[in-house]
Write an enzyme that holds these catalytic residues in place. Structure first.
Site, short mmCIF file in Angstrom:
data_model
loop_
_atom_site.label_atom_id
_atom_site.label_comp_id
_atom_site.label_asym_id
_atom_site.label_seq_id
_atom_site.Cartn_x
_atom_site.Cartn_y
_atom_site.Cartn_z
N SER A 139 0.86 -1.22 0.07
CA SER A 139 -0.05 0.24 0.03
C SER A 139 0.73 1.43 0.21
O SER A 139 1.82 1.36 -0.85
CB SER A 139 -0.96 0.02 1.22
OG SER A 139 -1.83 0.84 1.01
N ASP A 266 -9.93 -3.47 -5.87
CA ASP A 266 -9.48 -2.73 -4.84
C ASP A 266 -10.28 -1.55 -4.34
O ASP A 266 -10.29 -0.80 -5.14
CB ASP A 266 -8.06 -2.27 -4.85
CG ASP A 266 -7.30 -1.78 -3.75
OD1 ASP A 266 -7.75 -1.36 -2.79
OD2 ASP A 266 -6.06 -1.84 -3.56
N HIS A 297 -7.76 -4.90 -1.12
CA HIS A 297 -6.77 -4.16 -0.68
C HIS A 297 -5.92 -5.05 0.11
O HIS A 297 -6.36 -5.27 1.45
CB HIS A 297 -6.84 -2.89 -0.03
CG HIS A 297 -5.81 -2.05 0.08
ND1 HIS A 297 -5.65 -1.13 -0.92
CD2 HIS A 297 -5.22 -1.76 1.08
CE1 HIS A 297 -4.30 -0.60 -0.34
NE2 HIS A 297 -4.08 -0.96 0.63
#
Length: 340
Positions: A139, A266, A297
């Site tokens: 991320s 996502d 995610h």
């Protein structure tokens, strides 16, 4: 792909939100056997690293967490345990303010800050001079990693063999808008609660940071970046921060074998961003794109039974790195510096 496993998303976790939430809410795993070290930085601050030991000449992996990640983050423990399973060493870098104590200086961390990564990587490369190295970021940490690789081009430690970036936002402005829509606001609220708390603590030490009533009134991540992240780190505002810190413009300059693992569903990123990444990656042979339809995610959970989930992302990163370590040193063509 070297291993036999092909990713097939768990049927019992339909949709990107369930894939996203499962790891945080329901995953249980034995904590990796790490040792905490604190490294002083050149600017008078410190960084915390959780370090996994290995035989001296074995590969070593540097790990970067996501927004408000900690040593307890499910994906961080998963990657540490994957390294341990393979007999590798590993170092989880905790960004400033994400460790066991608040950092000393005014600044925090952010999606485009790469100097701490450079500092830590160079020190690890010096400490483990005979070990092949790799870096994985998740991320926000993936965005930091990709921007760093694009900035540096060929200027990397000779032992660094590969990199992997999981669930990267790539375009921070579009990601910021996406997380402020629908159920994704749930994730925004979680991140914002943690960031507001840190900002209040920081403002008590540095009263000119921002008025406490303004910090309490923040309602979106863009609000936070306008009030705190941008001004504190030398940006005009949130949009300037997003533009200058997004990794997408830097992808074309990456010269080391790099895995990009994202899911189309996502809930923190518009699908169009991945189309833009594919276009850039198609012109850069160093980038290995794996954009799957389902995975949420930092999810990528497989397995035919809910009581026996298989966590594909860490396995895939391990396989990608194992191939790179086996291939050994590779020559890198000269890279043109700059993000555009």
């Amino acid at each position: 792909m070297r291993g036999e496993i092909i990713y097939s998303p768990a049927w019992w976790l339909p949709g990107g939100h369930l894939q996203t939430l499962w790891g945080k809410l329901l995953r249980r795993q034995t904590p990796a056997s790490t040792v905490l070290e604190r490294w002083d930085t050149p600017d008078g601050d410190f960084l915390e690293l959780h370090r996994l030991a290995a035989v001296v000449d074995q590969p070593r992996v540097l790990l970067l967490h996501g927004l408000e990640g900690t040593i307890r983050s499910h994906y961080a423990q998963g990657l540490l345990n994957e390294a341990a399973r393979r007999g590798w060493g590993a170092d989880l870098l905790l960004f400033r303010s994400c460790g066991s104590q608040p950092n000393r200086t005014r600044r925090f961390y952010h999606s485009g800050e790469t100097t701490d990564l450079a500092f830590v990587l160079d020190r690890i490369a010096g400490e483990f001079s005979v070990s092949p190295l790799a870096i994985a970021g998740v991320s926000l940490g993936g965005n930091v990693l990709l921007k760093f690789l694009g900035e540096r081009g060929n200027d990397l430690p000779r032992q660094l063999r590969a990199a992997a970036a999981i669930s990267v936002p790539f375009d921070l402005a579009r990601s910021s808008r996406r997380i402020n829509q629908g159920f994704s606001k749930f994730y925004q609220r979680f991140f914002l609660d943690s960031l507001r708390l840190k900002a209040r603590e920081k403002a008590r030490l540095f009263p000119d940071l921002a008025p406490l009533e303004k910090i309490a009134g923040l309602r979106t991540l863009e609000d936070f970046d306008n009030l705190i992240t941008g001004p504190l780190h030398g940006f005009r505002n949130a949009q300037d921060y997003y533009r200058r810190s997004s990794s997408l413009p830097w992808l074309r300059n990456i010269r080391i074998k790099t895995l990009l693992l994202n899911a189309v569903d996502d809930p923190m990123l518009p699908r169009k961003v991945l189309d833009d990444v594919r276009e850039v990656a198609g012109k850069n042979p160093a980038l290995h794109v794996e954009f799957v339809a389902r995975g949420g995610h930092a999810g990528f959970i497989a397995g035919s039974r809910p009581w026996r989930p298989f966590y594909y992302a860490e396995y895939r990163v391990g396989e990608f790195f194992a191939d790179a370590f086996q291939q050994g040193s590779v020559s890198r063509p000269l890279a043109k510096q700059g993000g555009r």
